[in-house]
Design a protein around this motif. Structure first.
Motif, PDB file in Angstrom:
ATOM      1  N   GLY A 109       0.814  -1.216   0.000  1.00 26.97           N
ATOM      2  CA  GLY A 109       0.000   0.000   0.000  1.00 26.97           C
ATOM      3  C   GLY A 109       0.843   1.259   0.000  1.00 26.97           C
ATOM      4  N   ASP A 112       2.298   1.823  -3.454  1.00 22.60           N
ATOM      5  CA  ASP A 112       1.283   2.421  -4.336  1.00 22.60           C
ATOM      6  C   ASP A 112       1.230   3.935  -4.129  1.00 22.60           C
ATOM      7  OD1 ASP A 112       0.488   0.054  -5.532  1.00 22.60           O
ATOM      8  OD2 ASP A 112      -1.143  -0.319  -4.115  1.00 22.60           O
ATOM      9  N   TRP A 138       2.362  -7.133  -4.216  1.00 20.28           N
ATOM     10  CA  TRP A 138       0.956  -7.557  -4.234  1.00 20.28           C
ATOM     11  C   TRP A 138       0.825  -9.005  -4.701  1.00 20.28           C
ATOM     12  CZ3 TRP A 138      -2.285  -5.556  -1.268  1.00 20.28           C
ATOM     13  CH2 TRP A 138      -2.379  -4.184  -1.050  1.00 20.28           C
ATOM     14  N   ARG A 148      -7.111 -10.104  -1.937  1.00 20.82           N
ATOM     15  CA  ARG A 148      -6.387  -8.887  -2.328  1.00 20.82           C
ATOM     16  C   ARG A 148      -6.122  -8.818  -3.831  1.00 20.82           C
ATOM     17  NH1 ARG A 148      -5.924  -4.864   1.593  1.00 20.82           N
ATOM     18  NH2 ARG A 148      -5.737  -5.836   3.642  1.00 20.82           N
ATOM     19  N   GLU A 150      -7.859  -7.637  -6.187  1.00 19.87           N
ATOM     20  CA  GLU A 150      -8.209  -6.346  -6.778  1.00 19.87           C
ATOM     21  C   GLU A 150      -7.053  -5.356  -6.657  1.00 19.87           C
ATOM     22  OE1 GLU A 150     -11.813  -3.043  -6.712  1.00 19.87           O
ATOM     23  OE2 GLU A 150     -11.945  -4.846  -5.471  1.00 19.87           O
ATOM     24  N   ASN A 151      -6.329  -5.408  -5.529  1.00 16.13           N
ATOM     25  CA  ASN A 151      -5.164  -4.536  -5.361  1.00 16.13           C
ATOM     26  C   ASN A 151      -4.086  -4.871  -6.391  1.00 16.13           C
ATOM     27  OD1 ASN A 151      -6.245  -5.105  -2.299  1.00 16.13           O
ATOM     28  ND2 ASN A 151      -5.678  -2.981  -2.612  1.00 16.13           N
ATOM     29  N   LYS A 154      -5.092  -3.463  -9.776  1.00 20.19           N
ATOM     30  CA  LYS A 154      -4.848  -2.015  -9.864  1.00 20.19           C
ATOM     31  C   LYS A 154      -3.358  -1.716  -9.996  1.00 20.19           C
ATOM     32  CE  LYS A 154      -8.950  -0.603  -7.250  1.00 20.19           C
ATOM     33  NZ  LYS A 154      -9.454  -0.007  -5.989  1.00 20.19           N
TER      34      LYS A 154
END
Length: 434
Positions: A109, A112, A138, A148, A150-151, A154
C-alpha cells in the motif's frame, strides 16, 4: 531473556509510550492554541505514540515508526510527502522480512502511494521501479490472501500506465494479459456470489408462492451457473438445485415444454454430480423419475419410459448396496408404477407395484410406522391396476395394524378403493378410522 522479562519490558515500553503520548498531545494542543506552528505536528506524532502504546496486538516498533511516517506524510505534499513515503516503505520492508503476514500488505500500500506521488511530480523514471516493486509485493500478498486480487489488478494497471508514459511497449502486453486474468477471476468471484444470492431469492419467492416473481430470478441464476460451472465444478450442486427450482417454476406457470427442457438440464447436472460423488445417486434417480413424468405429460411416452426404467434400475442398485435406500426404492416403485399405468403399460405397472410392495412389507416388519406407507402404496396400486389382490391386502393391513395407521391415511385409502370400484373394502377401511 525469559518470556516473563520480555513481557515486563513490553509493558514498561507501552506505559512509557502512552505517558509521552499523553504529555505530547497536551503540550502540542497548548502550543497550537498559542500559535506555535509545529503544535499540530507534535499532536500528530504524540497520537501515534499513544495509539502504538495501546495497540492490541504485539508491539512492533517498525510498524509504529512506519505508521507515523504515513500519518505525517498524508498531511504533506510534493517532495516532503514523498520523503515520508520512502521512509515508511523502508521500515515496512524490514517488517515484511520478519512478519510477512503484516508487513507485505502495508508495504504494498505504501509503494502504491509512493508511485502516485512520483507520478504527480512527473518523475516517471523514478516511478517505474516503485511500481514494479508494488506489483511484486501484491503478487506475494495474493498468495497469502486471495481477497487482495483487486489490489494486484490495480497495481498492474498503474505499472502498465507508467511503462506507457516511458514508451516501453515490450512488457505491456504480458502485464496487461496478467491484469485481465486477475480481473476475470474477480468478476467470476462476484458472479458466484450473485448467483448464490439469486438462487436464495428464487427459493424464498417459491416458498411464498410468488411464482411469477421467482421466474426471472431463477432464470438469471441458472444462466450464471451455466457459464460458471465449466470452470468451477464445485458449483454443480448449486446449479442443480437452481435449475430444479427453475423447472418447477415453469411447470407451475403452465409452461410445460420449457419445464421439460430445464428438467433435462437438471438431470445432466445430477449425472455429473453422481459421477463425482456416488452418494449423489439418489438425487439422480429422483431427477430421472421426474423427467419421466414430465416427458409422459407431453406425450413423449418412449422418453418417459426410458427415464422411469433408468430411475428404477438405479434405485435397485442402491437398495442392493444398503438398507438405507429401501424406503426410497419403495416410494419410486409406487410413483413410477402409477405413471406406467397412466400411459397404458399395465403389465409393467403391475410388476413394478409388486416389487415396491415387497420392499415395503419388509420395511414394515422392522418398523411398524411403515404400515401407514404400506396402506398408501396398496391403495395406489389398487386404484391404478384394479387388481383385487391389493384391495384385499389393504383391508388385511387395516385389520391387523389399525394402531399403526393414521386417520388421514385410512380416509385417503378408502377414497381410492371406492374410486376403483371396491366399495365393500372401502367401507371397511372407513370403519377403522379413529
Amino acid at each position: 531473556m525469559t518470556a516473563a522479562v520480555k513481557g515486563r519490558r513490553d509493558t514498561y515500553v507501552r506505559i512509557g509510550m502512552m505517558t509521552v503520548g499523553d504529555l505530547g498531545v497536551v503540550g502540542g494542543l497548548a502550543g497550537w492554541i498559542l500559535g506555535w506552528r509545529f503544535g499540530h505536528l507534535l499532536v500528530t506524532l504524540s497520537l501515534v505514540l499513544l495509539i502504538a502504546g495501546m495497540w492490541p496486538g504485539k508491539f512492533r516498533p517498525r510498524r509504529s515508526v512506519a505508521g507515523g511516517y504515513v500519518l505525517v506524510g498524508r498531511h504533506l505534499k510534493g517532495v516532503e510527502a514523498l520523503d515520508s513515503a520512502r521512509k515508511a516503505a523502508h521500515h515496512y520492508r524490514k517488517l515484511a522480512v520478519k512478519h510477512p503476514d503484516e508487513g507485505l500488505v502495508l508495504l504494498a500500500g505504501t509503494l502504491d502511494w509512493q508511485r502516485a506521488l512520483l507520478r504527480e511530480l512527473g518523475r516517471h523514471e523514478d516511478a517505474e521501479p516503485v511500481a514494479r516493486e508494488a506489483v511484486e509485493t501484491w503478487r506475494e500478498v495474493v498468495t497469502i490472501d486471495s481477497s487482495r486480487r483487486e489490489n494486484l489488478s490495480k497495481a498492474l494497471h498503474h505499472l502498465t500506465g507508467t511503462l506507457a508514459e516511458l514508451n516501453r511497449e515490450g512488457e505491456l502486453t504480458t502485464l496487461t494479459e496478467e491484469a485481465v486474468v486477475v480481473q476475470r477471476s474477480l468478476v467470476a468471484t462476484h458472479e458466484v456470489l450473485l448467483a448464490l444470492h439469486l438462487q436464495n431469492l428464487a427459493t424464498q419467492l417459491r416458498r411464498t408462492d410468488r411464482w411469477e416473481a421467482a421466474l426471472p430470478v431463477a432464470q438469471e441464476a441458472a444462466t450464471l451457473y451455466r457459464r460458471l460451472v465449466p470452470t468451477d465444478p464445485d458449483l454443480l450442486e448449486h446449479a442443480a438445485h437452481t435449475v430444479e427450482g427453475f423447472a418447477t417454476t415453469l411447470r407451475r406457470l403452465e409452461r410445460p415444454l420449457e419445464s421439460l427442457q430445464s428438467t433435462q438440464e437438471w438431470v445432466e447436472y445430477e449425472r455429473t454430480l453422481a459421477d463425482r460423488l456416488p452418494d449423489r445417486r439418489p438425487e439422480l434417480a429422483e431427477a430421472l423419475r421426474i423427467l419421466g413424468n414430465r416427458s409422459a405429460d407431453l406425450d413423449h411416452i418412449e422418453d418417459g419410459l426410458t427415464r422411469w426404467r433408468e430411475s428404477l434400475e438405479l434405485w435397485r442398485q442402491l437398495a442392493s448396496e444398503g438398507r438405507e435406500h429401501n424406503a426410497g426404492y419403495a416410494d419410486a416403485c409406487t410413483r413410477i408404477g402409477y405413471g406406467l399405468g397412466v400411459v397404458g403399460e399395465t403389465t409393467e405397472s403391475l410388476a413394478v407395484f409388486r416389487t415396491g410392495l415387497d420392499v415395503r412389507r419388509t420395511l414394515a416388519t422392522l418398523d411398524s410406522r411403515q404400515y401407514d406407507d404400506l396402506l398408501d402404496d396398496l391403495a395406489r396400486a389398487t386404484q391404478t391396476t384394479l387388481a383385487p389382490e391389493f384391495a384385499v391386502e389393504a383391508v388385511a393391513v387395516a385389520r391387523e395394524h389399525a394402531d399403526a395407521l393414521t386417520a388421514d391415511t385410512l380416509a385417503r385409502a378408502s377414497d381410492q378403493l371406492r374410486e376403483a370400484g371396491f366399495t365393500a373394502e372401502a367401507e371397511e377401511l372407513s370403519a377403522h378410522r379413529r
